[in-house]
Structure formats: C-alpha cells, structure tokens
Design a protein around this motif. Structure first.
Motif, mmCIF file in Angstrom:
data_model
loop_
_atom_site.group_PDB
_atom_site.id
_atom_site.type_symbol
_atom_site.label_atom_id
_atom_site.label_comp_id
_atom_site.label_asym_id
_atom_site.label_seq_id
_atom_site.Cartn_x
_atom_site.Cartn_y
_atom_site.Cartn_z
ATOM 1 N N TYR A 5 1.045 -0.806 -0.373
ATOM 2 C CA TYR A 5 0.095 0.113 -0.052
ATOM 3 C C TYR A 5 0.469 1.155 -0.010
ATOM 4 C CZ TYR A 5 -4.194 -2.930 0.955
ATOM 5 O OH TYR A 5 -4.652 -3.373 1.487
ATOM 6 N N PHE A 6 0.503 1.733 -0.877
ATOM 7 C CA PHE A 6 0.892 3.693 -0.813
ATOM 8 C C PHE A 6 0.293 4.822 0.040
ATOM 9 C CE2 PHE A 6 3.125 2.195 -4.699
ATOM 10 C CZ PHE A 6 3.797 2.215 -4.192
ATOM 11 N N PHE A 7 0.608 5.303 1.201
ATOM 12 C CA PHE A 7 -0.216 5.486 2.370
ATOM 13 C C PHE A 7 -0.370 7.259 2.169
ATOM 14 C CE2 PHE A 7 0.554 1.692 4.185
ATOM 15 C CZ PHE A 7 -0.245 1.593 5.103
ATOM 16 N N SER A 8 -0.826 8.047 1.554
ATOM 17 C CA SER A 8 -1.309 9.036 1.205
ATOM 18 C C SER A 8 -0.900 10.035 2.597
ATOM 19 C CB SER A 8 -2.560 9.801 0.400
ATOM 20 O OG SER A 8 -3.139 9.560 1.564
ATOM 21 N N SER A 9 -0.530 11.390 3.044
ATOM 22 C CA SER A 9 -0.172 12.114 3.857
ATOM 23 C C SER A 9 -1.640 12.718 4.337
ATOM 24 C CB SER A 9 0.613 13.366 3.699
ATOM 25 O OG SER A 9 -0.545 14.421 2.784
ATOM 26 N N VAL A 51 2.136 10.983 -5.286
ATOM 27 C CA VAL A 51 1.123 10.965 -4.267
ATOM 28 C C VAL A 51 2.596 11.353 -3.244
ATOM 29 C CG1 VAL A 51 -0.236 9.611 -2.704
ATOM 30 C CG2 VAL A 51 -0.498 8.657 -5.134
ATOM 31 N N GLU A 52 1.664 12.508 -2.749
ATOM 32 C CA GLU A 52 2.162 12.971 -1.164
ATOM 33 C C GLU A 52 2.612 11.225 0.164
ATOM 34 O OE1 GLU A 52 2.776 17.784 0.328
ATOM 35 O OE2 GLU A 52 0.861 15.903 1.353
ATOM 36 N N LEU A 53 3.102 11.531 0.516
ATOM 37 C CA LEU A 53 3.310 9.839 2.213
ATOM 38 C C LEU A 53 2.779 11.227 2.872
ATOM 39 C CD1 LEU A 53 6.495 8.626 0.379
ATOM 40 C CD2 LEU A 53 3.984 7.771 0.420
ATOM 41 N N PRO A 54 3.006 10.526 4.197
ATOM 42 C CA PRO A 54 2.541 10.903 5.283
ATOM 43 C C PRO A 54 3.338 11.815 6.192
ATOM 44 C CG PRO A 54 1.599 8.849 5.363
ATOM 45 C CD PRO A 54 3.410 8.918 3.733
ATOM 46 N N SER A 55 5.126 11.508 4.917
ATOM 47 C CA SER A 55 6.459 12.472 5.179
ATOM 48 C C SER A 55 6.458 13.756 4.980
ATOM 49 C CB SER A 55 7.701 11.261 4.917
ATOM 50 O OG SER A 55 7.473 11.355 4.055
ATOM 51 N N GLY A 56 5.945 14.085 3.698
ATOM 52 C CA GLY A 56 5.419 14.866 2.942
ATOM 53 C C GLY A 56 6.344 14.269 1.888
ATOM 54 N N ARG A 57 7.113 13.492 1.778
ATOM 55 C CA ARG A 57 8.181 12.841 0.623
ATOM 56 C C ARG A 57 6.966 12.828 -0.938
ATOM 57 N NH1 ARG A 57 10.600 8.633 -1.877
ATOM 58 N NH2 ARG A 57 9.517 7.184 -0.154
ATOM 59 N N MET A 58 7.243 13.279 -1.934
ATOM 60 C CA MET A 58 6.866 12.654 -3.611
ATOM 61 C C MET A 58 6.547 11.138 -3.628
ATOM 62 S SD MET A 58 3.755 14.750 -3.215
ATOM 63 C CE MET A 58 3.407 15.206 -4.799
ATOM 64 N N VAL A 59 5.712 10.715 -4.260
ATOM 65 C CA VAL A 59 6.236 9.344 -4.449
ATOM 66 C C VAL A 59 5.426 8.483 -5.704
ATOM 67 C CG1 VAL A 59 4.775 7.192 -2.783
ATOM 68 C CG2 VAL A 59 6.768 6.841 -3.819
ATOM 69 N N GLU A 60 6.281 8.199 -6.985
ATOM 70 C CA GLU A 60 5.369 7.171 -8.383
ATOM 71 C C GLU A 60 4.340 6.802 -7.726
ATOM 72 O OE1 GLU A 60 8.295 7.701 -11.598
ATOM 73 O OE2 GLU A 60 8.041 9.688 -11.490
ATOM 74 N N VAL A 61 3.517 6.279 -7.742
ATOM 75 C CA VAL A 61 2.574 5.133 -8.439
ATOM 76 C C VAL A 61 2.142 5.124 -9.612
ATOM 77 C CG1 VAL A 61 1.581 5.353 -5.996
ATOM 78 C CG2 VAL A 61 0.334 6.378 -8.062
ATOM 79 N N VAL A 62 2.371 3.912 -9.682
ATOM 80 C CA VAL A 62 1.687 3.351 -11.604
ATOM 81 C C VAL A 62 0.663 1.913 -11.453
ATOM 82 C CG1 VAL A 62 3.892 3.534 -12.516
ATOM 83 C CG2 VAL A 62 2.948 1.470 -11.395
ATOM 84 N N LEU A 96 -8.026 14.598 -6.256
ATOM 85 C CA LEU A 96 -8.419 15.337 -5.951
ATOM 86 C C LEU A 96 -7.073 16.386 -5.845
ATOM 87 C CD1 LEU A 96 -12.179 15.601 -5.513
ATOM 88 C CD2 LEU A 96 -11.160 15.423 -7.593
ATOM 89 N N THR A 97 -6.446 15.802 -4.438
ATOM 90 C CA THR A 97 -4.892 16.474 -4.729
ATOM 91 C C THR A 97 -3.832 15.875 -4.201
ATOM 92 O OG1 THR A 97 -5.275 15.775 -2.227
ATOM 93 C CG2 THR A 97 -6.124 18.057 -3.053
ATOM 94 N N SER A 98 -3.002 16.170 -4.180
ATOM 95 C CA SER A 98 -1.367 14.444 -4.173
ATOM 96 C C SER A 98 -1.869 13.795 -2.378
ATOM 97 C CB SER A 98 -0.315 14.998 -4.844
ATOM 98 O OG SER A 98 0.077 16.274 -4.147
ATOM 99 N N ALA A 99 -2.074 14.635 -1.623
ATOM 100 C CA ALA A 99 -1.947 14.478 -0.423
ATOM 101 C C ALA A 99 -3.245 12.924 -0.064
ATOM 102 C CB ALA A 99 -2.758 15.503 0.022
ATOM 103 N N GLY A 100 -3.951 12.905 -1.125
ATOM 104 C CA GLY A 100 -5.185 11.771 -1.233
ATOM 105 C C GLY A 100 -6.322 12.041 -1.194
ATOM 106 N N LEU A 101 -7.157 13.045 -1.558
ATOM 107 C CA LEU A 101 -8.390 13.434 -1.858
ATOM 108 C C LEU A 101 -8.705 13.233 -2.162
ATOM 109 C CD1 LEU A 101 -9.549 16.640 -0.210
ATOM 110 C CD2 LEU A 101 -10.823 15.180 -1.342
#
Length: 343
Positions: A5-9, A51-62, A96-101
């Motif tokens: 899983y990729f957990f958004s911020s 996608v923005e992770l809980p750390s604030g870092r951005m990660v690519e998803v495919v 709708l946002t990179s934070a996972g909304l």
C-alpha cells in the motif's frame, strides 16, 4: 504475494501504516467525508503520477498500485472541483489532491494535468468498523485560545500566502519569539505546513490534525473541529501563531468562520494577492483592510505601486530582502513584539 500500500499524507493521523487493517467494500449509503478508503490506480498521467506520503515526500505510483486516501471535497478556483459524492456507479474516483483526497471531479482547469484515476477497492476497517479521520483524532482537553495571531489570507489559491508565512516566521524567530505555523482552511496537503516548520516554526498543525480532509464541510462541523485544533495550538504556549486561511475567505472552505473563531486575537492581517485589482475586490467583499499586501501582485515595483494607489495599503515583495525592515516594523507595531518578548 502480499500487495504493498502507498499511504497518502492524509493518513498521517491514522496509524494505518503501522497497524493491520482490512479492506471491505461498503454500500454507498455508508460512505462519508473523511472515510479512509483504498483505491487501485487505473491510469496515471504520463504512465506515472505522484502521491504525497505522510512524511511529505512525493512518490510515483503506476497502474495497479494501491493507494490509501480519504473521501473529501475540493472546490479550487484554479484547479479542480469535485468530491466523493460525485463518484458514479462504476466506483471510479480521482485523486483531487496529491495528498490523497479522493472523489470525482466535476470541473477542472484546462491548464491542470489529468488527475490520477483510481478504482474504489474498499474502506479501511478494523474490527468491522470504518477507520475515519475523525475517529483517528485523540480527545483534546478544551483550552482557551489567546495567542497573538498573524493571519494570512489571499485573493485566491496560489497567491503567495505560504511564501509570506515562511518569511514572517523567520523574522519572528529572529526576534526571539516562538511560533506555531498552522493552516486552518483548504484542501489537505502536508507540504505547506512542513514549509512553515522549515522556516522555524516549533509546531506545525492543520485541519488534517482536526480530522478533516478539506474544510469544505458544514460550518458547524468545521467550527467544532477548529475549536479542538485551537485548543491544541493553545497548549503549545507559543508566543505567536502564524495562521494561513487557504484559498480566500469568501470561498466555501469556511475561511470566514475561521477568522471569526480567531476573533480579537488576530493582531496583524496580511493579504496575498494575485493581482493588484483583486486587493480592492477582497477588501470590498470582506469588509476588512489588511495591514500589508504581499503575493504575486507585488512581484515588481509596478505592482506594488498600483496596489498602493488603488488601496492605500503598504505593499511589499517578501522575496526581496530589502523589504524585511518594513515587514519587521509592521509586525512590531501590530503585535507589540517588545511586549511579547518581555512577557
């Protein structure tokens, strides 16, 4: 093979990345704002999206990746409008946002790249109960809020509020004052308040810490969440709160309610403007005059001169270090910094 899983911020308050949970598809009648849900990437612009992770870092998803986010609503003037209520029978949704909304857009700027598309796979549950943003917020003892506040408002999104906040925090820290950096309204995105921390704020908080994916919620719900957040801010016993109201006070993010809740504790108001003429529009509609105008409208001398001519309000480019003495003077006058430093 166990899927990752990729957990958004937006999940940063949930503990989902540390504690086991199940994924259960729920009937639509059980869906609500702030529910944590899992989406499988159906398509991503250009083959990959971030996608923005809980750390604030951005990660690519495919395509095929699983992303954990939260149902919410966004109403951005320059980017996208939509919400989870607009998800159709196909249960296809968008970030709708990179934070996972997560929701489905109903209106999108032609200048905005295609949104990350996901298929709803289910709600995050524990013990048969939904995991939600509101239930992830620990109880907060009620505490009276009385911290002197620098309020940052804008004529629109992306007008320069966070950039201004960083400069204000740096100047307050140089004056020997402790600061809280907070974003009280908007759509969840961690990097804005992280930037305030980088500038020197000892504490950073936003509406996500109060259990909201965005502040496009009924006003009564927002005020209740904000009062809990202000209690947490009060508990820091900081000298100054630098508070950003995302978008503009007149948009449906409850900016006006936030300003009313802060009340008399707002000592200095800074308006970040995207255009000189927008300054007079906000003053007319909002009914209040800021102490300073910053933002894109002040990028050149032509802009600052026009703002002053139209409104009679000081206008400064916060990216120009030569403006710092004038900003210090305004902060000193409105916050009575010498009194705060000696208290």
């Amino acid at each position: 093979m166990k899927r990752r899983y990729f957990f958004s911020s937006l999940t940063r308050i949930s503990g989902l990345s540390e504690t086991p949970f199940s994924v259960e598809p729920l009937a639509r009648r059980h869906w609500e704002t702030g529910d944590y849900v899992v989406g499988e990437v159906a398509s991503s612009p250009g083959g990959a999206a971030r996608v923005e992770l809980p750390s604030g870092r951005m990660v690519e998803v495919v395509e095929g990746d699983l992303v954990v986010g939260a149902f919410g609503v966004r109403y951005a003037t320059l980017e996208a409008v939509g919400g989870w209520q607009n998800i159709g029978f196909d249960r296809r949704m968008e970030a709708l946002t990179s934070a996972g909304l997560f929701g489905r857009s109903t209106s999108r700027s032609t200048l905005l790249p295609a949104l990350l598309t996901l298929d709803y796979r289910g709600h995050a549950t524990r013990g048969g109960e939904k995991v939600t943003m509101r239930t992830s917020v620990p109880p907060v003892p009620e505490r009276g809020f009385a911290i002197p506040t620098v309020l940052l408002v804008g004529t629109s999104m992306s007008a320069g509020k966070t950039t201004t906040a960083k400069v204000v925090i740096r100047l307050l820290r140089e004056a020997g004052l402790s600061c809280v950096g907070a974003k009280l309204t908007g759509a969840g995105r961690y990097r804005d308040i992280l930037a305030m921390g980088d500038a020197g704020a000892e504490h950073i908080l936003d509406f996500v810490d109060a259990g909201l994916p965005s502040t496009v919620v009924p006003e009564s719900e927002y005020r209740g969440a904000l009062r809990g957040l202000l209690s947490r801010i009060a508990a820091t016993e900081a000298d100054v709160l630098v508070a950003e109201v995302g978008a503009s006070p007149l948009e449906p993010y409850n900016g006006q309610a936030a300003i009313e809740e802060l009340g008399e504790h707002v000592r200095c108001t800074i308006l970040s403007a995207s255009d000189p003429y927008a300054v007079t529009g906000v003053i007319s509609a909002f009914g209040k005059r800021p102490d300073l105008v910053t933002g894109l409208a002040t990028s050149t001398r032509a802009g600052t001169e026009l703002v002053r001519k139209l409104s009679g309000i000081p206008a400064l480019n916060v990216l120009d270090r030569e403006s710092f003495p004038q900003i210090r003077t305004i902060l000193d006058r409105t916050l009575a910094l010498r009194e705060v430093a000696l208290s």
